[in-house]
Write an enzyme that holds these catalytic residues in place. Sequence first.
Site, PDB file in Angstrom:
ATOM      1  CG  ASN A  56     -53.185  19.611  56.946  1.00 59.29           C
ATOM      2  OD1 ASN A  56     -53.856  20.599  56.664  1.00 59.29           O
ATOM      3  ND2 ASN A  56     -52.051  19.706  57.642  1.00 59.29           N
ATOM      4  CD  GLU A  57     -49.714  22.245  56.385  1.00 60.59           C
ATOM      5  OE1 GLU A  57     -48.727  21.658  56.873  1.00 60.59           O
ATOM      6  OE2 GLU A  57     -50.164  23.299  56.854  1.00 60.59           O
ATOM      7  CG  ASN A  58     -51.726  15.427  51.567  1.00 61.07           C
ATOM      8  OD1 ASN A  58     -52.844  15.925  51.678  1.00 61.07           O
ATOM      9  ND2 ASN A  58     -51.319  14.446  52.353  1.00 61.07           N
TER      10      ASN A  58
END
Length: 835
Positions: free
Chosen positions: A406-408
Site C-alpha cells: 500500500n502506497e509503496n
Amino acid sequence: MISQRLNEHWQHYTGTLGGVWEVWRGDKLQNHYNVPWQAVTLPHTYNGLDAMDPDSKYYQGEAWYRYKLQLNNPYPEGRTLLHFEGAGQRTKVYVYTEEIGEHLGGYDEFRIDITEAHALQHRVERYEGKIPLAIMCDNSRELETIPSDTSDFNLYGGIYRYLNLVYVPAISLEHVHIEVDTSGLQQAEATEQRHCRIAVRATLYNPAMKQEELELKLEIKDAAGRCVAKSTLQCKPWQQEQQLAQFELPNPQLWSPAEPALYTCSVTLKSTYGETALTERFGVRYFQFQKKGPFYLNGERLLLRGTHRHEDHAGVGAAMTEAMIREEMQLIKSMGANFIRLGHYQQSRIVLDLCDELGLLVWEEIPWCRGGLGSEQYKQQCRDMLTNMIQQHYNHPSIIIWGLGNENDWECDFDYFDEEQIRRFMKELHELAHQLDDSRLTAIRRCEFCKDIVDVYSPSIWAGWYRGIYTDYEESCKAAFENVDSFFHMEWGADNLATRHVEKVYTGFDFIAGSGASTDERDGDYLLTGGEPRVSRDGDWSETYFCEMIDWYLKCQQSMSWLTGAAQWSFKDFATPVRPDSPIPYLNMKGIVERDLTKKEAYYVFQSYWAEEPMVRIYGHTMKTRWGKPDELKQIRVYSNCEQAELFVNGQSLGVKLRSVDDFPCAGLRWEAVFRPGENHIRVLATQNSIQVEDQLSFVYQVEVWSEPVELRITTHKQEDGRIFVEAAAYDLQGVFCPDASFFVRFGLTGNGRLLDNLGTIHGSRLVQLAGGRAGIYVDPTGGRRAVISETDFVTAGGPAAAVEAAFGKQQPAVPLSIVSVIAEGMKPAYTVLC
C-alpha cells in the site's frame, strides 16, 4: 487436538526489565524490588488508551506478561503448544527464564512448542507444579521491519488477539488446504453438466519424526450438513505438504454474498499416539476481473460495494474481543456491503470466518505500507508474512485478492529510494503469491510505477477531499480505468466529526479547480496547512458534507457499467499517530461509525443505496439545533431505499415524493419547509412493496443571531449506569447560543472520579473541537450521594471553593468531590462540581 483460550489470570507490566529473571524475582524476594504487575485479561494491548492521549505519543517499547500454566496433556508423548492468533510486534516466549521461541510480525499467527522446555522437565517447586510462563512483546520502531511508523495507523503492542493452549498427539495435522478447481463450472455455464474438483492437501506436525503407520479419514459435508464425499487411507508420516484425496462435486452449491454456502472438510488422523482432527470450511465460487471491464462472480456481473477495516476500537485498541468483532462485521453487512479490504495487514481469523459466513468478498494484504524498501531482512519479513497470510487463510472463499502493498511510492524511512528495486521486489512477491495460490489475484494500491506488475490495481482518487471536487469522481475513475487492465477503486471518503452538522456545506466548488484537475492524494495532502486549496484543509469536516459526497459517489457508481467496484475508507474512525491536529487529536475520522461503533449519519446513506431491507432515515438526528431566519425555507433530507416517502413537519404533510437515483441529492427525497422558532418535530413514512417504515426526530430552530462566542456553559446529565454526562456549550456576550462554534475545548477533572477519555469518540475525548456548538464527556464518579454545582454557582459564589461552601456550609461534605473544568483559548474557564 484439544484447544482452550487462555484469557484470564494474566499479569502485565509495561516497560523494560533488566532480564527475564525480574519477572519472577519478586516471588523470591517477597516483594522487595518487585515490578508493579497489573491483572489483565486477554486479548490485551498496552496501548489501549495512550494511542489516543492528546498530550503525549503512545508508548512503543517492551512490555511483559506472565502466567502460571497448569498442564494436563492427555496424549502419550503429546506436544504442548502455545497458539498465538496475533501479537505485536515482536514476541519472545519464556518458560521460567528459558527462552523457547520468538516471532517477528504483528499480524500473522504463530505457534510455540513448549513441550521440551527445561522448566517443564524440572518443575519449579515454588509454583506447585504450574509452569511459569513469561511473554515479552515489543513494538519498538525499527526501520528494517514492516509496517513503517509513518503508516496511518498505530503499531500496537501486546497479546492483542486470542492465545490458545493446544494439546496434540506426537503426530498431528498442522494444516489442511482445500483446493477448489472450478474449471468444470466455468466451461459448462450453459449446460447442466456442472461440477468441480476438490483436492485435499495436508501437512503434518511431527517434530520427533515418528514413523508409525497413520490412518486418515476424510469427509466433506455440504451447507445442510449432508455428507457428499468421503475416503480413508493408510500411510506412513510424510514431510511438507501432500495430497490426501481428490473428489468431484456435481452441481455444487455456489458461495456468493447473497448465499454464502459453506462446505466443511473434516480430516481425522489416528496413530498409536492418539487421534486428532481438523475441520476446515470452504466454498465453491469463481470470479473474474474482465479485462477493461467489470467484475464477475459465478458468471454474473457484480458491482463490488465495499469499505475497509482496521483492527482498532475505543478503549482497547487492537485488542478486540470476539463479541466486538462480530458486532462490527454484522454492521458492515447490514449496511449492504458485499466487499471489504482488510487494511493494511493480515487480520484476525475471526474476521475472515465472519466474512465467509456473512458473504463479504475480501482483499487482504501484508503490511508493506509506505516507507520504501529496506535490506534483505526487511524483504524476508515481507516474504514470510505473505507466505503465512496465504497459508493461514487459504481456505476462506471470501478472499479473492492478496494485497502486496500500500502506497509503496511514499518514501521516508531510508536515505535512498530506488523505484527499480521496488519494482523487482514487487514482481518477486507477485510471483510468490501465485506460486503459493494461483486461484486468487494480486493487487496493490497507489504505486503507479508498479501498476503493470500486479493483477489488479487501484490508483489514488480522492475527488472532493485531498484533491479536486466530488463531482470530478466519475471522470477521474474513467481516466484511471483506461490506464490499467483491471481497475478497482480502493479508498475514498472524507474526515467527518461525529455530531458536527452545518446549514451550508463547504464543497470547494468556488475555490478548487475541477473538471479534469488531478484528484490523486499526494504526500502531505493530509496535513492541515500548506499546499493547494483542498476540502481536507479548508472544509468544515462535517457529517453534512460527508453525506453529500457519499450520495454523489454512490449515485455515480450505480450507473458506471464498466466499474468493478469501490470501497470507502474507512468503516470506523481509528487511531493514528500521524494526525495530531485532527478535531479529535490522533484520530482518522473518515468512519461511517465512530470508534465505539456508534453510527454516524453516513451509515444510513450507504443503506439507502445498498441495503435490501426497507429503511428510512431523516438526516440530522444528532443535530440538536438548526438555525436560520424566520420564515426561511429550509431543506429536509431523507435517505431511503424505498420507492416513495411522505414527510410530516409538525403534524402537517408536505406530500409524497418518489425515489429516483438520478435526482441528486437524496435520490429526490428532499423537501423544503419553514420551521417555527423553538421546538420542531419531523416524521417520515416510507413505503416499499406495501411495507412501511418510518423515522422521526425533533430539534430546536434558532432564529436569534449570535456574535463571537465568549463563554462556555456547563450542564450535567446523570445516566442510568451511574455515569454523568458533562456538556459544555458556547454562548456569545448577549447569552445567545452559538450553534456553529467549532473551537477546541479541554475537559479536566480534579478530585475523585475520572474522565472517561482517550477513547477517540466525540464524547470520550478530553481535548476535542466543538460540534454544533457543543462538546461533552462522560465522568465516572466515585460513591456517595451526588450533588451538582453549576458554573453559574461558581460565578455567583466567587469560585469553586466558595461554591462548595455555599452549597454545603462551612463544614465540607463527607463525600468525594470532583471538580470538572472546561477551558478554551481566550475564554474564562467553566466548572462544575460532582460530589
